[in-house]
Design a protein around this motif. Structure first.
Motif, PDB file in Angstrom:
ATOM      1  N   MET A   1       0.850  -1.184   0.000  1.00 30.56           N
ATOM      2  CA  MET A   1       0.000   0.000   0.000  1.00 30.56           C
ATOM      3  C   MET A   1       0.892   1.243   0.000  1.00 30.56           C
ATOM      4  SD  MET A   1      -2.937   1.109   2.707  1.00 30.56           S
ATOM      5  CE  MET A   1      -4.426   1.424   1.812  1.00 30.56           C
ATOM      6  N   ARG A   2       0.553   2.191  -0.861  1.00 31.14           N
ATOM      7  CA  ARG A   2       1.280   3.473  -0.935  1.00 31.14           C
ATOM      8  C   ARG A   2       0.431   4.558  -0.281  1.00 31.14           C
ATOM      9  NH1 ARG A   2       5.170   4.815  -4.934  1.00 31.14           N
ATOM     10  NH2 ARG A   2       4.017   6.733  -5.278  1.00 31.14           N
ATOM     11  N   ILE A   3       1.059   5.328   0.592  1.00 31.14           N
ATOM     12  CA  ILE A   3       0.356   6.381   1.328  1.00 31.14           C
ATOM     13  C   ILE A   3       1.116   7.692   1.157  1.00 31.14           C
ATOM     14  CG2 ILE A   3      -0.421   7.154   3.603  1.00 31.14           C
ATOM     15  CD1 ILE A   3       0.012   3.906   4.112  1.00 31.14           C
ATOM     16  N   TYR A   4       0.410   8.723   0.721  1.00 28.82           N
ATOM     17  CA  TYR A   4       1.006  10.055   0.608  1.00 28.82           C
ATOM     18  C   TYR A   4       0.859  10.748   1.959  1.00 28.82           C
ATOM     19  CZ  TYR A   4       2.267  14.573  -1.365  1.00 28.82           C
ATOM     20  OH  TYR A   4       2.910  15.766  -1.637  1.00 28.82           O
ATOM     21  N   TYR A   5       1.957  11.284   2.464  1.00 36.08           N
ATOM     22  CA  TYR A   5       1.986  11.950   3.768  1.00 36.08           C
ATOM     23  C   TYR A   5       2.186  13.452   3.567  1.00 36.08           C
ATOM     24  CZ  TYR A   5       4.478  13.458   8.082  1.00 36.08           C
ATOM     25  OH  TYR A   5       4.921  14.123   9.195  1.00 36.08           O
ATOM     26  N   ALA A   6       1.108  14.218   3.689  1.00 40.87           N
ATOM     27  CA  ALA A   6       1.144  15.672   3.518  1.00 40.87           C
ATOM     28  C   ALA A   6       1.335  16.331   4.872  1.00 40.87           C
ATOM     29  CB  ALA A   6      -0.146  16.165   2.870  1.00 40.87           C
ATOM     30  N   HIS A   7       2.312  17.224   4.954  1.00 39.42           N
ATOM     31  CA  HIS A   7       2.594  17.904   6.215  1.00 39.42           C
ATOM     32  C   HIS A   7       3.331  19.206   5.934  1.00 39.42           C
ATOM     33  CE1 HIS A   7       6.036  15.414   5.205  1.00 39.42           C
ATOM     34  NE2 HIS A   7       6.779  15.965   6.137  1.00 39.42           N
ATOM     35  N   HIS A   8       3.300  20.092   6.909  1.00 37.23           N
ATOM     36  CA  HIS A   8       3.906  21.413   6.754  1.00 37.23           C
ATOM     37  C   HIS A   8       5.425  21.306   6.696  1.00 37.23           C
ATOM     38  CE1 HIS A   8       4.800  25.633   7.294  1.00 37.23           C
ATOM     39  NE2 HIS A   8       3.515  25.885   7.119  1.00 37.23           N
ATOM     40  N   ARG A   9       6.017  22.183   5.933  1.00 42.82           N
ATOM     41  CA  ARG A   9       7.484  22.203   5.793  1.00 42.82           C
ATOM     42  C   ARG A   9       8.195  22.425   7.129  1.00 42.82           C
ATOM     43  NH1 ARG A   9       9.546  24.558   0.128  1.00 42.82           N
ATOM     44  NH2 ARG A   9       8.032  23.482  -1.173  1.00 42.82           N
ATOM     45  N   TRP A  10       7.515  23.030   8.090  1.00 41.89           N
ATOM     46  CA  TRP A  10       8.132  23.222   9.406  1.00 41.89           C
ATOM     47  C   TRP A  10       8.515  21.886  10.033  1.00 41.89           C
ATOM     48  CZ3 TRP A  10       3.761  26.853  11.479  1.00 41.89           C
ATOM     49  CH2 TRP A  10       3.906  28.120  10.914  1.00 41.89           C
ATOM     50  N   LYS A  11       7.816  20.827   9.645  1.00 43.65           N
ATOM     51  CA  LYS A  11       8.071  19.505  10.231  1.00 43.65           C
ATOM     52  C   LYS A  11       9.158  18.729   9.489  1.00 43.65           C
ATOM     53  CE  LYS A  11       3.376  19.012  11.989  1.00 43.65           C
ATOM     54  NZ  LYS A  11       2.182  18.156  12.032  1.00 43.65           N
ATOM     55  N   GLU A  17       8.262  14.822  12.372  1.00 42.77           N
ATOM     56  CA  GLU A  17       8.064  14.096  11.122  1.00 42.77           C
ATOM     57  C   GLU A  17       8.288  12.602  11.335  1.00 42.77           C
ATOM     58  OE1 GLU A  17       9.350  15.013   6.625  1.00 42.77           O
ATOM     59  OE2 GLU A  17      11.026  14.350   7.892  1.00 42.77           O
ATOM     60  N   ASP A  18       9.363  12.246  12.030  1.00 43.51           N
ATOM     61  CA  ASP A  18       9.647  10.830  12.319  1.00 43.51           C
ATOM     62  C   ASP A  18       8.509  10.197  13.124  1.00 43.51           C
ATOM     63  OD1 ASP A  18      12.106  11.128  11.039  1.00 43.51           O
ATOM     64  OD2 ASP A  18      13.184  11.480  12.924  1.00 43.51           O
ATOM     65  N   TYR A  19       8.008  10.919  14.121  1.00 44.57           N
ATOM     66  CA  TYR A  19       6.910  10.420  14.955  1.00 44.57           C
ATOM     67  C   TYR A  19       5.663  10.177  14.097  1.00 44.57           C
ATOM     68  CZ  TYR A  19       3.108  10.366  18.339  1.00 44.57           C
ATOM     69  OH  TYR A  19       1.987  10.017  19.051  1.00 44.57           O
ATOM     70  N   GLU A  20       5.317  11.145  13.257  1.00 43.50           N
ATOM     71  CA  GLU A  20       4.114  11.012  12.439  1.00 43.50           C
ATOM     72  C   GLU A  20       4.244   9.856  11.443  1.00 43.50           C
ATOM     73  OE1 GLU A  20       2.324  15.523  12.803  1.00 43.50           O
ATOM     74  OE2 GLU A  20       3.260  14.959  10.897  1.00 43.50           O
ATOM     75  N   ILE A  21       5.414   9.661  10.873  1.00 42.65           N
ATOM     76  CA  ILE A  21       5.628   8.527   9.975  1.00 42.65           C
ATOM     77  C   ILE A  21       5.438   7.224  10.747  1.00 42.65           C
ATOM     78  CG2 ILE A  21       7.400   7.272   8.657  1.00 42.65           C
ATOM     79  CD1 ILE A  21       8.377  10.068   7.701  1.00 42.65           C
ATOM     80  N   GLY A  22       5.913   7.181  11.979  1.00 42.15           N
ATOM     81  CA  GLY A  22       5.698   6.012  12.828  1.00 42.15           C
ATOM     82  C   GLY A  22       4.223   5.755  13.081  1.00 42.15           C
ATOM     83  N   CYS A  23       3.451   6.813  13.298  1.00 38.41           N
ATOM     84  CA  CYS A  23       2.002   6.677  13.512  1.00 38.41           C
ATOM     85  C   CYS A  23       1.320   6.119  12.262  1.00 38.41           C
ATOM     86  CB  CYS A  23       1.392   8.029  13.876  1.00 38.41           C
ATOM     87  SG  CYS A  23       1.916   8.665  15.467  1.00 38.41           S
ATOM     88  N   ILE A  24       1.733   6.602  11.102  1.00 39.89           N
ATOM     89  CA  ILE A  24       1.154   6.113   9.849  1.00 39.89           C
ATOM     90  C   ILE A  24       1.478   4.630   9.674  1.00 39.89           C
ATOM     91  CG2 ILE A  24       1.199   6.324   7.331  1.00 39.89           C
ATOM     92  CD1 ILE A  24       1.840   9.363   7.808  1.00 39.89           C
ATOM     93  N   LYS A  25       2.724   4.263   9.941  1.00 45.04           N
ATOM     94  CA  LYS A  25       3.127   2.855   9.815  1.00 45.04           C
ATOM     95  C   LYS A  25       2.371   1.968  10.812  1.00 45.04           C
ATOM     96  CE  LYS A  25       7.525   3.043   7.517  1.00 45.04           C
ATOM     97  NZ  LYS A  25       7.319   2.058   6.476  1.00 45.04           N
ATOM     98  N   SER A  26       2.111   2.494  12.009  1.00 44.26           N
ATOM     99  CA  SER A  26       1.367   1.672  12.975  1.00 44.26           C
ATOM    100  C   SER A  26      -0.085   1.478  12.527  1.00 44.26           C
ATOM    101  CB  SER A  26       1.437   2.269  14.382  1.00 44.26           C
ATOM    102  OG  SER A  26       0.642   3.414  14.496  1.00 44.26           O
TER     103      SER A  26
END
Length: 131
Positions: A1-11, A17-26
């Motif tokens: 499955m491919r997931i696009y992760y949209a987030h602000h450049r500040w992250k 960013e690492d935390y949010e990617i971990g949440c998506i993977k979980s």
């Protein structure tokens, strides 16, 4: 499955960013391929060219996940969300460590601010449900 992760450049490049990617993977599994604009799209240069690359990437994903900064998104992330919704993609908002499904009804609750940094504010996802 491919997931696009949209987030602000500040992250970009931060522990957030690492935390949010971990949440998506979980949510979607460790074998999910996450398309991250920071690493998978050409940054800098002509904005319309960057957005065209983002739209192409979104169109080739199975799901779309976006995060906010205290409920706010900028112009680029907002346009990515709109594109994903209009293509019929599964759209999720990261809220804490959860990926909450977002339907068209929830997107009607957006409050527009319209300055250069904050383009829209998303209400807290009180039981977001698809129509």
């Amino acid at each position: 499955m491919r997931i696009y992760y949209a987030h602000h450049r500040w992250k970009y490049g931060t522990p957030i960013e690492d935390y949010e990617i971990g949440c998506i993977k979980s949510r979607f599994g460790d074998d999910a391929e996450i398309v991250n604009p920071r690493t998978d799209l050409p940054l800098g240069g002509f904005e319309p060219k960057l957005m065209a690359a983002a739209y192409n990437a979104i169109a080739n994903c199975d799901a779309f996940v976006f995060s906010t900064v205290s409920g706010m998104v900028g112009y680029g992330v907002f346009n990515e969300i709109a594109f994903a919704v209009n293509t019929g993609a599964q759209v999720y908002q990261l809220e804490g460590d959860a990926c909450c499904p977002v339907g068209r009804a929830a997107l009607r609750k957006i409050v527009f601010k319209g300055d250069e940094e904050v383009y829209a504010v998303f209400k807290a996802p009180d039981g977001y449900q698809d129509e």
